[in-house]
Design an enzyme around this catalytic site. Structure first.
Site, PDB file in Angstrom:
ATOM      1  N   ARG A 106       0.665  -1.129  -0.025  1.00  0.00           N
ATOM      2  CA  ARG A 106       0.111   0.045   0.112  1.00  0.00           C
ATOM      3  C   ARG A 106       0.745   1.358   0.015  1.00  0.00           C
ATOM      4  NH1 ARG A 106      -3.691   0.311  -2.303  1.00  0.00           N
ATOM      5  NH2 ARG A 106      -2.674   2.160  -3.392  1.00  0.00           N
ATOM      6  N   LYS A 141       1.992  24.882  -2.854  1.00  0.00           N
ATOM      7  CA  LYS A 141       0.633  24.043  -2.540  1.00  0.00           C
ATOM      8  C   LYS A 141       0.927  22.806  -2.711  1.00  0.00           C
ATOM      9  CE  LYS A 141      -2.124  28.231  -4.187  1.00  0.00           C
ATOM     10  NZ  LYS A 141      -2.915  28.723  -5.017  1.00  0.00           N
ATOM     11  N   LYS A 173       4.708  39.822  -1.943  1.00  0.00           N
ATOM     12  CA  LYS A 173       3.413  39.853  -2.140  1.00  0.00           C
ATOM     13  C   LYS A 173       2.620  40.938  -1.740  1.00  0.00           C
ATOM     14  CE  LYS A 173       1.846  36.195  -3.162  1.00  0.00           C
ATOM     15  NZ  LYS A 173       1.003  34.651  -3.249  1.00  0.00           N
ATOM     16  N   GLU A 203       5.482  40.681  -6.583  1.00  0.00           N
ATOM     17  CA  GLU A 203       4.011  40.483  -7.276  1.00  0.00           C
ATOM     18  C   GLU A 203       3.653  42.008  -7.528  1.00  0.00           C
ATOM     19  OE1 GLU A 203       0.791  37.573  -5.713  1.00  0.00           O
ATOM     20  OE2 GLU A 203       0.340  39.526  -4.785  1.00  0.00           O
ATOM     21  N   ASP A 224      -0.168  39.085 -11.349  1.00  0.00           N
ATOM     22  CA  ASP A 224      -0.904  38.583 -10.603  1.00  0.00           C
ATOM     23  C   ASP A 224      -2.667  38.826 -11.078  1.00  0.00           C
ATOM     24  OD1 ASP A 224      -2.262  36.910  -8.572  1.00  0.00           O
ATOM     25  OD2 ASP A 224      -2.863  38.773  -7.352  1.00  0.00           O
TER      26      ASP A 224
END
Length: 292
Positions: A106, A141, A173, A203, A224
């Site tokens: 597994r 992510k 950001k 960004e 963005d």
């Protein structure tokens, strides 16, 4: 850990061994109660079949898992790492102790199905932009604890890695910009950290911010959530900045496979896609045993 993981064969093997050890401890604990019913001296042959077409990825993790339990196991790959396998194709044959193969099954398949899924999806996106200057880039992510494995799979599928984590590169950001008092101010403030960073990227959400970033010396700019006309204008503005002020342009936000080619045709350098590692559907593999 080095600032940039090199993904050389020895480094990947060491990573796979560490991931496999952690995964086996999670699954086996003090022992496999069911496999203990099998004679410890019995040997078996196993085949792993792909139930659907895929780019195969995860061989080092499969081998590390099996060899934790049976170091003498014989493993023969019939489909190479990074190669495309067909539905119902046997991709792997293993000979070893029956107990070891049953216990490893597994976990080995979990690694194979996840990493092949990431590589397969990346290949799909990379194929969609072929012939343009754009490359497909991953994000942070990822599944906690398996980031490096998933980023390896992105590379296997033909993609490019963004920063590995918060420690190896700078990405300024919108909240950083707001806190610093503007794009130029943020770029000035990051100068000390930039010396140890693999790269510095800022960004921007508007063309005015892009101009400000270029004037402040930005060499990587993340565009963005811009629409196609704005992206084309951003590429034009960047081109007019001249070689000494021109930046690498990356697209982020709202990227879909359907709209990918149009984004790439704007002339940007990179397109980052969180879905490569976040929205993946496992590739279906199965293991079948024959006594030997």
């Amino acid at each position: 850990m080095s600032l940039r993981f090199d993904f050389s064969a020895p480094a990947v093997a060491a990573l796979a061994q560490a991931d496999a050890a952690r995964a086996m401890q999670e699954d086996v604990g003090d022992g496999d109660l069911t496999a203990s019913l099998v004679d410890p001296g019995r040997h078996a042959h196993a085949r792993v079949l792909a139930r659907e077409s895929a780019v195969l990825c995860g061989a080092p993790w499969v081998e590390a898992t099996v060899r934790q339990l049976d170091p003498q196991a014989r493993i023969r790959w019939l489909c190479g790492e990074g190669e495309r396998c067909a539905a119902d194709q046997t991709v792997l044959e293993i000979e070893g102790t029956a107990r070891a193969l049953l216990t490893a099954e597994r976990t080995a398949l979990n690694f194979l199905q996840l990493l092949s899924a990431v590589a397969t999806k990346t290949a799909l996106y990379a194929d969609a932009v072929r012939g343009t200057r754009a490359s497909i880039v991953d994000t942070r992510k990822t599944l906690p604890g398996l980031r490096l494995a998933q980023k390896y799979a992105v590379r296997t599928g033909g993609g490019v890695n963004h920063r590995i984590g918060l420690y190896d590169a700078v990405l300024i950001k919108e909240n950083h910009i707001a806190a610093a008092g503007g794009v130029a101010a943020a770029l000035r403030a990051v100068a000390p950290a930039a010396r140890s960073a693999a790269f510095v990227e800022v960004e921007v959400e508007t063309l005015a911010q892009l101009r400000e970033a270029l004037a402040a010396g930005a060499r990587m700019v993340l565009l963005d959530n811009m629409d196609l006309p704005t992206l084309r204008e951003a590429v034009r503005i960047n081109g007019e900045a001249g070689d000494d002020r021109k930046a690498m342009l990356e697209i982020s936000g709202g990227v879909t496979l359907e709209g990918l080619r149009a984004l790439a045709d704007t002339g940007v350098d990179r397109i980052s896609v969180g879905a490569l590692t976040k929205d993946v559907k496992a590739i279906d593999f199965s293991m079948r045993f024959q006594e030997g």
